[in-house]
Design a protein around this motif. Structure first.
Motif, short mmCIF file in Angstrom:
data_model
loop_
_atom_site.label_atom_id
_atom_site.label_comp_id
_atom_site.label_asym_id
_atom_site.label_seq_id
_atom_site.Cartn_x
_atom_site.Cartn_y
_atom_site.Cartn_z
N ASN A 189 7.42 -9.69 4.80
CA ASN A 189 8.41 -9.85 3.75
C ASN A 189 8.59 -8.70 2.77
O ASN A 189 9.68 -8.50 2.25
CB ASN A 189 8.11 -11.11 2.95
CG ASN A 189 8.33 -12.35 3.76
OD1 ASN A 189 9.47 -12.71 4.04
ND2 ASN A 189 7.26 -13.00 4.17
N ILE A 190 7.55 -7.96 2.45
CA ILE A 190 7.63 -6.96 1.37
C ILE A 190 8.70 -5.91 1.64
O ILE A 190 9.61 -5.71 0.85
CB ILE A 190 6.26 -6.28 1.14
CG1 ILE A 190 5.34 -7.20 0.37
CG2 ILE A 190 6.40 -4.97 0.40
CD1 ILE A 190 5.64 -7.31 -1.10
N ARG A 191 8.58 -5.23 2.74
CA ARG A 191 9.51 -4.14 3.05
C ARG A 191 10.94 -4.65 3.18
O ARG A 191 11.89 -4.07 2.65
CB ARG A 191 9.05 -3.43 4.31
CG ARG A 191 9.73 -2.15 4.58
CD ARG A 191 8.97 -1.39 5.68
NE ARG A 191 9.52 -0.08 5.87
CZ ARG A 191 9.32 0.95 5.07
NH1 ARG A 191 8.55 0.80 4.01
NH2 ARG A 191 9.86 2.11 5.30
N GLN A 192 11.09 -5.74 3.90
CA GLN A 192 12.41 -6.33 4.11
C GLN A 192 13.03 -6.77 2.78
O GLN A 192 14.22 -6.54 2.53
CB GLN A 192 12.28 -7.51 5.07
CG GLN A 192 13.59 -8.09 5.52
CD GLN A 192 13.38 -9.26 6.45
OE1 GLN A 192 12.62 -10.17 6.14
NE2 GLN A 192 14.04 -9.22 7.60
N SER A 193 12.24 -7.37 1.91
CA SER A 193 12.74 -7.82 0.61
C SER A 193 13.13 -6.65 -0.28
O SER A 193 14.17 -6.67 -0.94
CB SER A 193 11.69 -8.67 -0.10
OG SER A 193 11.49 -9.88 0.60
N TRP A 210 -4.16 -2.62 2.35
CA TRP A 210 -2.81 -2.61 2.93
C TRP A 210 -1.78 -2.21 1.87
O TRP A 210 -0.91 -1.40 2.13
CB TRP A 210 -2.48 -3.98 3.52
CG TRP A 210 -1.15 -3.99 4.20
CD1 TRP A 210 -0.89 -3.67 5.49
CD2 TRP A 210 0.11 -4.32 3.60
NE1 TRP A 210 0.45 -3.78 5.74
CE2 TRP A 210 1.09 -4.17 4.59
CE3 TRP A 210 0.51 -4.71 2.33
CZ2 TRP A 210 2.43 -4.40 4.36
CZ3 TRP A 210 1.85 -4.94 2.09
CH2 TRP A 210 2.80 -4.79 3.10
N ALA A 211 -1.89 -2.80 0.68
CA ALA A 211 -0.94 -2.50 -0.40
C ALA A 211 -1.02 -1.03 -0.82
O ALA A 211 -0.01 -0.42 -1.16
CB ALA A 211 -1.20 -3.40 -1.60
N LEU A 212 -2.21 -0.45 -0.77
CA LEU A 212 -2.38 0.95 -1.12
C LEU A 212 -1.51 1.85 -0.24
O LEU A 212 -0.93 2.82 -0.72
CB LEU A 212 -3.86 1.33 -0.97
CG LEU A 212 -4.24 2.78 -1.27
CD1 LEU A 212 -4.05 3.08 -2.75
CD2 LEU A 212 -5.67 3.03 -0.86
N TYR A 213 -1.37 1.51 1.02
CA TYR A 213 -0.61 2.34 1.95
C TYR A 213 0.85 1.90 2.13
O TYR A 213 1.64 2.66 2.68
CB TYR A 213 -1.30 2.35 3.32
CG TYR A 213 -2.58 3.14 3.29
CD1 TYR A 213 -2.55 4.53 3.30
CD2 TYR A 213 -3.80 2.51 3.21
CE1 TYR A 213 -3.72 5.27 3.25
CE2 TYR A 213 -4.98 3.24 3.17
CZ TYR A 213 -4.93 4.62 3.19
OH TYR A 213 -6.09 5.34 3.13
N HIS A 214 1.21 0.70 1.69
CA HIS A 214 2.55 0.19 1.97
C HIS A 214 3.39 -0.13 0.73
O HIS A 214 4.56 -0.46 0.87
CB HIS A 214 2.47 -1.04 2.86
CG HIS A 214 1.94 -0.72 4.23
ND1 HIS A 214 0.60 -0.76 4.52
CD2 HIS A 214 2.56 -0.33 5.36
CE1 HIS A 214 0.42 -0.43 5.78
NE2 HIS A 214 1.59 -0.15 6.31
N CYS A 215 2.81 -0.07 -0.44
CA CYS A 215 3.55 -0.36 -1.67
C CYS A 215 3.50 0.88 -2.57
O CYS A 215 2.42 1.41 -2.81
CB CYS A 215 2.93 -1.54 -2.40
SG CYS A 215 2.96 -3.07 -1.46
#
Length: 115
Positions: A59-63, A91-96
């Motif tokens: 959901n994060i990227r799509q949202s 995960w959040a460190l690398y994707h947010c």
């Protein structure tokens, strides 16, 4: 600001009870920004850190893309152990782009939780 008589802050009438780990019947994950709302995911059962990570991945990227903030969104979540688990933080460190840390025992800023 609250006005009380001196030394009355701990009287029962001035306290409100909170439930630290209550039981709910509906679980929902959602996100929002000043640009709009992102995905809303209904969850069938309790979620552990791996289930929460799957929700983020779906959901994060799509949202963020849906709201037009993909390049600079900020992830805010409370201090639930599954959110602060090592696997989810990594995960959040690398994707947010940015993760906002919530202080311990912070007021509930999650507006979806109480809808």
């Amino acid at each position: 600001m609250v006005w009380r008589r001196l030394n009355t802050e701990l009287k029962l009438r001035n306290l409100s009870a909170t439930v630290k780990h209550g039981v709910g019947s509906n679980f929902v994950w959602g996100c929002m920004s000043s640009f709009g709302t992102g995905n809303l995911e209904l969850i069938d059962s309790k979620v552990n850190k791996y289930g929460y990570l799957d929700i983020l991945k779906r959901n994060i990227r799509q949202s963020a893309q849906k709201m037009g903030i993909l390049a600079n969104f900020k992830l805010y979540q409370d201090n639930d152990p599954k959110y602060t688990s090592h696997i989810c933080r990594l995960w959040a460190l690398y994707h947010c782009p940015m993760v906002i840390k919530a202080p311990a025992q912070s007021p509930d800023l999650n507006s979806i939780e109480h809808l």
